[in-house]
Motif scaffolding. Structure first.
Motif, PDB file in Angstrom:
ATOM      1  N   SER A   1       9.017   0.294   2.623  1.00 40.70           N
ATOM      2  CA  SER A   1       9.247   1.605   1.672  1.00 40.70           C
ATOM      3  C   SER A   1       8.517   1.345   0.430  1.00 40.70           C
ATOM      4  CB  SER A   1      10.811   1.602   1.168  1.00 40.70           C
ATOM      5  OG  SER A   1      11.293   0.340   0.889  1.00 40.70           O
ATOM      6  N   LEU A   2       8.337   0.246  -0.192  1.00 37.94           N
ATOM      7  CA  LEU A   2       7.546   0.146  -1.269  1.00 37.94           C
ATOM      8  C   LEU A   2       5.959   0.201  -0.892  1.00 37.94           C
ATOM      9  CD1 LEU A   2       9.060  -2.966  -2.972  1.00 37.94           C
ATOM     10  CD2 LEU A   2       9.021  -0.655  -3.479  1.00 37.94           C
ATOM     11  N   ILE A   3       5.373  -0.259   0.095  1.00 35.12           N
ATOM     12  CA  ILE A   3       3.972   0.054   0.265  1.00 35.12           C
ATOM     13  C   ILE A   3       3.753   1.466   0.571  1.00 35.12           C
ATOM     14  CG2 ILE A   3       2.204  -0.483   1.983  1.00 35.12           C
ATOM     15  CD1 ILE A   3       3.143  -3.492   1.947  1.00 35.12           C
ATOM     16  N   VAL A   4       4.471   2.365   1.611  1.00 33.71           N
ATOM     17  CA  VAL A   4       4.288   3.398   1.797  1.00 33.71           C
ATOM     18  C   VAL A   4       4.625   4.366   0.518  1.00 33.71           C
ATOM     19  CG1 VAL A   4       5.352   5.531   3.138  1.00 33.71           C
ATOM     20  CG2 VAL A   4       5.100   3.226   4.280  1.00 33.71           C
ATOM     21  N   CYS A   5       5.657   4.020  -0.220  1.00 35.57           N
ATOM     22  CA  CYS A   5       5.454   4.953  -1.347  1.00 35.57           C
ATOM     23  C   CYS A   5       4.787   4.861  -2.448  1.00 35.57           C
ATOM     24  CB  CYS A   5       7.069   4.599  -1.974  1.00 35.57           C
ATOM     25  SG  CYS A   5       8.240   5.673  -1.018  1.00 35.57           S
ATOM     26  N   GLY A   6       4.208   3.533  -2.446  1.00 33.42           N
ATOM     27  CA  GLY A   6       3.119   3.388  -3.274  1.00 33.42           C
ATOM     28  C   GLY A   6       1.694   4.056  -2.881  1.00 33.42           C
ATOM     29  N   TYR A   7       1.496   3.733  -1.709  1.00 31.08           N
ATOM     30  CA  TYR A   7       0.176   4.276  -1.254  1.00 31.08           C
ATOM     31  C   TYR A   7       0.260   5.872  -1.506  1.00 31.08           C
ATOM     32  CZ  TYR A   7      -3.238   5.966   2.178  1.00 31.08           C
ATOM     33  OH  TYR A   7      -4.277   6.802   2.763  1.00 31.08           O
ATOM     34  N   LEU A   8       1.502   6.466  -0.765  1.00 28.60           N
ATOM     35  CA  LEU A   8       1.441   8.045  -1.010  1.00 28.60           C
ATOM     36  C   LEU A   8       1.665   8.534  -2.364  1.00 28.60           C
ATOM     37  CD1 LEU A   8       4.170   8.806   1.958  1.00 28.60           C
ATOM     38  CD2 LEU A   8       1.678   9.000   1.926  1.00 28.60           C
ATOM     39  N   GLY A   9       2.251   7.911  -3.242  1.00 28.07           N
ATOM     40  CA  GLY A   9       2.375   8.167  -4.569  1.00 28.07           C
ATOM     41  C   GLY A   9       0.993   8.272  -5.268  1.00 28.07           C
ATOM     42  N   ASP A  10       0.056   7.421  -4.945  1.00 28.32           N
ATOM     43  CA  ASP A  10      -1.113   7.438  -5.557  1.00 28.32           C
ATOM     44  C   ASP A  10      -2.181   8.321  -5.033  1.00 28.32           C
ATOM     45  OD1 ASP A  10      -1.052   5.527  -7.412  1.00 28.32           O
ATOM     46  OD2 ASP A  10      -1.893   4.005  -6.317  1.00 28.32           O
ATOM     47  N   ARG A  11      -1.932   8.532  -3.369  1.00 33.35           N
ATOM     48  CA  ARG A  11      -2.669   9.437  -2.663  1.00 33.35           C
ATOM     49  C   ARG A  11      -2.423  11.113  -3.241  1.00 33.35           C
ATOM     50  NH1 ARG A  11      -5.223   8.881   2.376  1.00 33.35           N
ATOM     51  NH2 ARG A  11      -6.492  10.951   2.538  1.00 33.35           N
ATOM     52  N   LEU A  12      -1.116  11.262  -3.264  1.00 29.02           N
ATOM     53  CA  LEU A  12      -0.411  12.536  -3.477  1.00 29.02           C
ATOM     54  C   LEU A  12      -0.770  12.885  -5.093  1.00 29.02           C
ATOM     55  CD1 LEU A  12       2.447  12.665  -0.954  1.00 29.02           C
ATOM     56  CD2 LEU A  12      -0.132  13.675  -0.809  1.00 29.02           C
ATOM     57  N   GLY A  13      -0.943  11.713  -5.681  1.00 28.04           N
ATOM     58  CA  GLY A  13      -0.775  12.079  -7.341  1.00 28.04           C
ATOM     59  C   GLY A  13       0.527  12.138  -8.041  1.00 28.04           C
ATOM     60  N   ASN A  14       1.538  11.677  -7.299  1.00 31.20           N
ATOM     61  CA  ASN A  14       3.017  12.021  -7.675  1.00 31.20           C
ATOM     62  C   ASN A  14       3.820  10.819  -7.202  1.00 31.20           C
ATOM     63  OD1 ASN A  14       5.192  13.270  -8.584  1.00 31.20           O
ATOM     64  ND2 ASN A  14       4.081  15.127  -8.170  1.00 31.20           N
ATOM     65  N   ARG A  15       3.743   9.860  -8.010  1.00 25.58           N
ATOM     66  CA  ARG A  15       4.544   8.429  -7.543  1.00 25.58           C
ATOM     67  C   ARG A  15       5.802   8.692  -8.063  1.00 25.58           C
ATOM     68  NH1 ARG A  15       1.517   4.177 -11.494  1.00 25.58           N
ATOM     69  NH2 ARG A  15      -0.754   4.897 -11.242  1.00 25.58           N
ATOM     70  N   ILE A  16       6.328   9.612  -9.054  1.00 27.59           N
ATOM     71  CA  ILE A  16       7.550   9.603  -9.450  1.00 27.59           C
ATOM     72  C   ILE A  16       8.481  10.204  -8.266  1.00 27.59           C
ATOM     73  CG2 ILE A  16       9.326  10.666 -11.043  1.00 27.59           C
ATOM     74  CD1 ILE A  16       7.012  10.395 -13.399  1.00 27.59           C
ATOM     75  N   LEU A  17       8.024  11.519  -7.812  1.00 28.17           N
ATOM     76  CA  LEU A  17       8.917  12.447  -6.979  1.00 28.17           C
ATOM     77  C   LEU A  17       8.755  11.567  -5.570  1.00 28.17           C
ATOM     78  CD1 LEU A  17       7.842  16.086  -7.602  1.00 28.17           C
ATOM     79  CD2 LEU A  17       9.691  14.703  -8.538  1.00 28.17           C
ATOM     80  N   VAL A  18       7.715  10.878  -5.155  1.00 35.30           N
ATOM     81  CA  VAL A  18       7.764  10.243  -4.013  1.00 35.30           C
ATOM     82  C   VAL A  18       8.637   9.000  -3.897  1.00 35.30           C
ATOM     83  CG1 VAL A  18       6.220   8.824  -2.565  1.00 35.30           C
ATOM     84  CG2 VAL A  18       5.252  10.923  -3.316  1.00 35.30           C
ATOM     85  N   SER A  19       8.889   8.306  -5.043  1.00 34.49           N
ATOM     86  CA  SER A  19       9.918   7.338  -5.086  1.00 34.49           C
ATOM     87  C   SER A  19      11.337   7.593  -5.008  1.00 34.49           C
ATOM     88  CB  SER A  19       9.451   6.501  -6.604  1.00 34.49           C
ATOM     89  OG  SER A  19      10.290   7.470  -7.500  1.00 34.49           O
ATOM     90  N   THR A  20      11.349   8.966  -5.188  1.00 34.48           N
ATOM     91  CA  THR A  20      12.850   9.463  -4.984  1.00 34.48           C
ATOM     92  C   THR A  20      13.459   9.391  -3.771  1.00 34.48           C
ATOM     93  OG1 THR A  20      12.447  11.730  -4.941  1.00 34.48           O
ATOM     94  CG2 THR A  20      12.784  11.028  -7.162  1.00 34.48           C
ATOM     95  N   SER A  21      12.417   9.219  -2.708  1.00 35.13           N
ATOM     96  CA  SER A  21      12.782   9.165  -1.005  1.00 35.13           C
ATOM     97  C   SER A  21      13.539   7.880  -1.045  1.00 35.13           C
ATOM     98  CB  SER A  21      11.388   9.478  -0.307  1.00 35.13           C
ATOM     99  OG  SER A  21      10.825   8.317  -0.517  1.00 35.13           O
ATOM    100  N   GLY A  22      12.970   6.788  -1.606  1.00 35.59           N
ATOM    101  CA  GLY A  22      13.693   5.500  -1.396  1.00 35.59           C
ATOM    102  C   GLY A  22      15.164   5.577  -2.027  1.00 35.59           C
ATOM    103  N   LEU A  23      15.495   6.230  -2.946  1.00 34.99           N
ATOM    104  CA  LEU A  23      16.790   6.325  -3.510  1.00 34.99           C
ATOM    105  C   LEU A  23      17.797   7.069  -2.456  1.00 34.99           C
ATOM    106  CD1 LEU A  23      16.312   6.486  -7.307  1.00 34.99           C
ATOM    107  CD2 LEU A  23      17.322   4.743  -6.006  1.00 34.99           C
ATOM    108  N   MET A  24      17.386   8.150  -2.071  1.00 30.79           N
ATOM    109  CA  MET A  24      18.010   8.953  -1.303  1.00 30.79           C
ATOM    110  C   MET A  24      18.273   8.348   0.086  1.00 30.79           C
ATOM    111  SD  MET A  24      16.481  12.660  -1.746  1.00 30.79           S
ATOM    112  CE  MET A  24      14.806  12.512  -1.888  1.00 30.79           C
TER     113      MET A  24
END
Length: 566
Positions: free
Chosen positions: A398-421
């Motif tokens: 979850s951390l590696i995927v969210c970190g990568y997608l957050g940088d790739r999509l330019g939106n770390r905050i919204l991507v990180s909400t997936s882990g909380l849900m």
């Protein structure tokens, strides 16, 4: 009038030199500047006051002003604090007119070299940081309670005491991280926390265990803020989310490794016996391993780019140049009261602190009670050590995927909400499923291990979105103070009278994670709103950027060029 002339009115010993930087095929003439604060006269002070007083309307919240732009002057707030530049300025001293080539191939080569020399040790140490905290959870099902006479809520207080030490030393250690050589001070703390952890094997009673846990918290307090500073120094904003996600994900690897080691020790002691209690072996193994890695950290990790032995002199300057886009520099050892004040008045600071406090109430409970929680699902103590390991794998992914997608999509905050849900769903399964459904409740526990994505996203935003070295260390300290308070509260929600289901604690966890979701959405909106205001400010015809403004140790609010990462 040139910017240099403006500054020369205030500082007669203002020096400048020219460095030619080639980025791709384009050449940019940079004017790197150094201000020596010597012999300020009354006339110079008057000149600065006159410039700062000439204001035109500014956008709210960012507190930027412009003075009359007849000669193309930079913002007054920028000039006001331009007299104490970042350490990065030293990289260009004595290189007047020298050609400095930073093309895409060179940038990739440097990034590979930095990843190879910095990232592995950050990962291993951070994994040990988590492993050393969770050894108490392993020991709880290996006999420590009976051996040192823990009764009633003594175990809960052992879990919390680590964070009392962490809390007491968090702000002082952040000041020391700013003032002292970063890598050397971090190494000192790593070695001492390993040795202190070994002392846990020698405790005979609750009082001794409390003392060891307190000092363990003191020495571990430097690790997370220090590693956030390393990430800010060495990586660009677009690289930070992925790298911080990677080294933080070693919490999950540590959970896998620790569970397997504890299980092996427990089974080996049961089959063949041991001269000391198995839980003592766990503390000794992890403590000595940590101290050894701390020695390697001291030898291999530099304080910043300027003293990296594995970089040539030219590469050291290029490694500084590549992070110019961060608008932050690589460090400033001087305490600046105005930056402390700005940190305390910034809404973003307190939104982050709220998240850390609220989000770590669940963390404090789960990290200390996950072994007992798995036992409550119907498994044996030895099985709990082994069955906890897949949760580490969920955290890693979850951390590696969210970190990568957050940088790739330019939106770390919204991507990180997936882990909380995902984590909320997991805890609902634990609460809603009957005790007889062991497999379903265990799967719910595994899903809860995706919860750190939000915490790590905000930790990476301290690297990316907080500028000014005093402000950055202050916000990091406050963020981790919130983390400590949450982790102190967390174990207290798991009351012995609620065993084996611990339903009140589980409902508390769901509510905390829901509040964190709302907080993340607010932070995303606030950063986006500030970026719009800054863009409008830069679009004013009278706006001018100061040369080498990136290296002036300005805060994110006072620097109009600073763009918040989402």
């Amino acid at each position: 009038m040139r910017v240099n002339q403006y500054l020369a009115q205030c500082h007669p010993s203002f020096l400048r030199f020219d460095v030619m930087v080639v980025v791709g095929s384009a050449q940019l003439q940079l004017n790197a500047s150094k201000i020596a604060m010597e012999g300020e006269s009354k006339q110079n002070s008057t000149a600065l006051s006159r410039m700062a007083d000439e204001k035109v309307p500014s956008y709210p919240d960012v507190e930027q002003t412009l003075f009359d732009d007849k000669d193309g002057a930079p913002p007054a707030q920028v000039l006001k604090h331009a007299n104490d530049a970042d350490e990065a300025m030293k990289a260009f001293e004595g290189h007047d007119g020298e050609l400095l080539v930073l093309d895409e191939a060179t940038n990739r080569r440097l990034l590979r070299k930095i990843d190879l020399n910095i990232l592995p040790l950050l990962c291993v140490v951070y994994g040990l940081n988590y492993l050393d905290k969770t050894t108490l959870s392993y020991a709880s099902v290996m006999g420590i309670k009976e051996d040192i006479g823990l009764v009633n809520d003594d175990y809960q207080w052992l879990g919390s005491m680590f964070y009392f030490g962490y809390l007491a030393w968090e702000y002082p250690t952040n000041r020391l991280l700013q003032r002292l050589p970063l890598a050397k001070y971090s190494s000192f703390c790593i070695i001492l926390w390993g040795l202190v952890l070994c002392c846990m094997a020698a405790v005979k009673n609750f009082s001794g265990a409390i003392a060891v846990r307190f000092f363990l918290g003191i020495f571990e307090a430097a690790v997370t803020p220090g590693f956030a500073l390393f990430s800010s120094q060495w990586y660009t904003k677009k690289e930070q989310g992925t790298r911080i996600g990677i080294w933080f994900s070693f919490n999950g690897f540590a959970q896998i490794f620790g569970g397997l080691v504890a299980y092996g020790i427990a089974k080996g002691a049961a089959l063949h016996g041991s001269s000391i209690a198995p839980w003592k072996i766990v503390f000794l193994v992890t403590g000595l391993l940590t101290a050894t890695i701390g020695c390697l950290f001291l030898f291999f990790v530099p304080d910043n780019q300027l003293n990296a032995r594995w970089l040539s002199k030219n590469d050291r300057r290029l490694a500084v140049e590549r992070v110019r886009v961060n608008q932050q520099g690589i460090g400033n050892k001087h305490f600046k009261a105005y930056q402390l004040k700005e940190a305390l008045l910034d809404p973003l600071t307190w939104a982050m602190v709220f998240f850390a406090l609220t989000g770590d109430i669940p963390n404090g409970g789960i990290s200390n009670f996950f072994s007992q929680l798995i036992v409550s699902f119907g498994y044996t103590a030895d099985q709990s050590l082994l069955y906890g390991t897949p949760g580490g794998a969920v955290e890693v992914v979850s951390l590696i995927v969210c970190g990568y997608l957050g940088d790739r999509l330019g939106n770390r905050i919204l991507v990180s909400t997936s882990g909380l849900m995902i984590s909320i769903l997991g805890m609902i399964l634990i609460v809603a499923l009957p005790l007889s459904n062991d497999g379903g409740r265990l799967a719910g526990y595994y899903l809860t291990q995706a919860s750190p994505t939000g915490f790590v996203a905000l930790l990476s935003l301290i690297s990316s979105n907080v500028a000014g070295y005093t402000k950055k260390t202050t916000v990091a300290a406050l963020y981790l103070i919130g983390y400590c308070v949450g982790n102190i509260i967390g174990p207290q929600t798991f009351r012995p009278k609620d065993a084996p289901r611990y339903v009140p604690a589980e409902i508390t966890i769901i509510c905390c994670w829901a509040a964190c979701l709302v907080d993340l959405l607010f932070i995303w909106w606030y950063c986006q709103n500030q970026n719009k205001k800054k863009a409008a400010f830069r679009a004013q015809p009278q706006y001018r950027k100061l040369e080498n403004q990136e290296w002036l140790d300005l805060t994110d609010k006072e620097n109009p060029e600073f763009v918040y990462t989402l």
